[in-house]
Design a protein around this motif. Structure first.
Motif, short mmCIF file in Angstrom:
data_model
loop_
_atom_site.label_atom_id
_atom_site.label_comp_id
_atom_site.label_asym_id
_atom_site.label_seq_id
_atom_site.Cartn_x
_atom_site.Cartn_y
_atom_site.Cartn_z
N ASP A 19 -16.69 -19.47 12.05
CA ASP A 19 -17.89 -19.28 11.24
C ASP A 19 -19.11 -19.38 12.13
OD1 ASP A 19 -16.51 -19.02 8.79
OD2 ASP A 19 -16.33 -21.21 8.63
N LYS A 21 -23.75 -18.58 12.22
CA LYS A 21 -24.98 -18.26 11.49
C LYS A 21 -25.74 -17.16 12.23
CE LYS A 21 -27.24 -21.56 9.50
NZ LYS A 21 -28.11 -22.76 9.26
N GLU A 89 -28.01 -16.12 7.27
CA GLU A 89 -26.69 -15.98 6.63
C GLU A 89 -25.60 -16.62 7.49
OE1 GLU A 89 -24.91 -12.35 4.98
OE2 GLU A 89 -26.92 -11.46 5.05
N THR A 90 -24.61 -17.19 6.83
CA THR A 90 -23.40 -17.64 7.51
C THR A 90 -22.31 -16.60 7.29
OG1 THR A 90 -23.95 -19.98 7.30
CG2 THR A 90 -21.64 -19.44 7.64
N ARG A 92 -18.22 -15.10 8.54
CA ARG A 92 -16.92 -15.40 9.13
C ARG A 92 -16.62 -14.33 10.17
NH1 ARG A 92 -13.58 -19.79 9.53
NH2 ARG A 92 -11.38 -19.27 9.42
#
Length: 247
Positions: A19, A21, A89-90, A92
């Protein structure tokens, strides 16, 4: 000041997802993250491809990964017509692992070739199926068969491959670690990344920022497909996966 990206692949080349950012999107649509598992094109190894998955489940396909204003800034280049994410935004991250693992095996194979052929390196390019290393080498009568046999001996020995860091001063005191004829590793950072092969680096040790497998056995079967003459003393060796063709 350029945004710095924490390069997770430097510590663990086997990370397939993580993950991160989004910290910036540049004027060409390139996405910069606070951290990444995507390797950026450098040192003859191409950058990773893959995707970024957003919170709503939609995906942004990444077609290439490049360095930015500095080596510490990594830019993820979306494929055409992808949505533009928002800063903050985060997401994957997921790399194309099958492609990356081929590149890791090939990059390690190129290091093995520099052991079998201990000549100054004048160029190199890693790809998924046909890589090359160029040497400043006289025509010493080596054959594809001889070099392949030497490579496979190292592969079958299943030597460990690992990374260690040394200081600029240690590198200066050991100039033989640098095998490239024209390219010097970046100095001034205080730490030089060495890729080592064999117990206590008994087989090889050289500066490299790329990704590699954990052991020579993981490289698998390889062979020299071609040796080309590229000048009076420049020889290009092409490495391919699989056994050497019979003909």
């Amino acid at each position: 000041m350029a945004n710095r990206t924490d390069a997770l692949f430097r510590d663990d080349a086997y990370l397939r997802t993580a993950d991160a950012k989004i910290v910036a999107v540049n004027d060409r649509g390139g996405i910069i993250l606070d951290r990444t598992i995507f390797y950026a094109t450098s040192g003859g190894q191409p950058g990773d491809t893959g995707c970024l998955e957003r919170a709503d489940g939609s995906r942004i396909a990444i077609a290439a990964t490049l360095t930015g204003e500095t080596k510490d800034q990594i830019i993820h280049v979306p494929a055409p017509e992808q949505a533009v994410p928002q800063v903050g935004e985060t997401v994957r991250l997921a790399i194309d692992w099958e492609r990356r693992h081929l590149l890791m095996r090939m990059h390690a194979a190129c290091h093995l070739l520099t052991v079998v052929c201990p000549f100054p390196i004048t160029g190199a390019a890693v790809s998924e199926d046909d890589s090359r290393v160029d040497f400043d080498a006289p025509d010493a009568g080596f054959t594809k068969e001889d070099i392949t046999a030497g490579l496979m001996e190292l592969v079958r020995a299943d030597h460990p491959i690992f990374v260690r860091l040394i200081s600029d001063e240690e590198l200066a005191a050991n100039p033989g670690l640098v095998k490239s004829k024209n390219v010097r590793p970046p100095a001034g950072t205080g730490k030089i990344r060495l890729v080592c092969i064999g117990d206590n680096a008994s087989v090889d040790s050289q500066p490299c920022g790329g990704t590699h497998v954990k052991s020579t056995g993981e490289v698998g079967e390889i062979h020299i497909g071609k040796i080309e003459k590229k000048g009076r003393e420049n020889r290009r060796f092409r490495i391919r996966f699989g056994p050497m063709p019979a003909n």
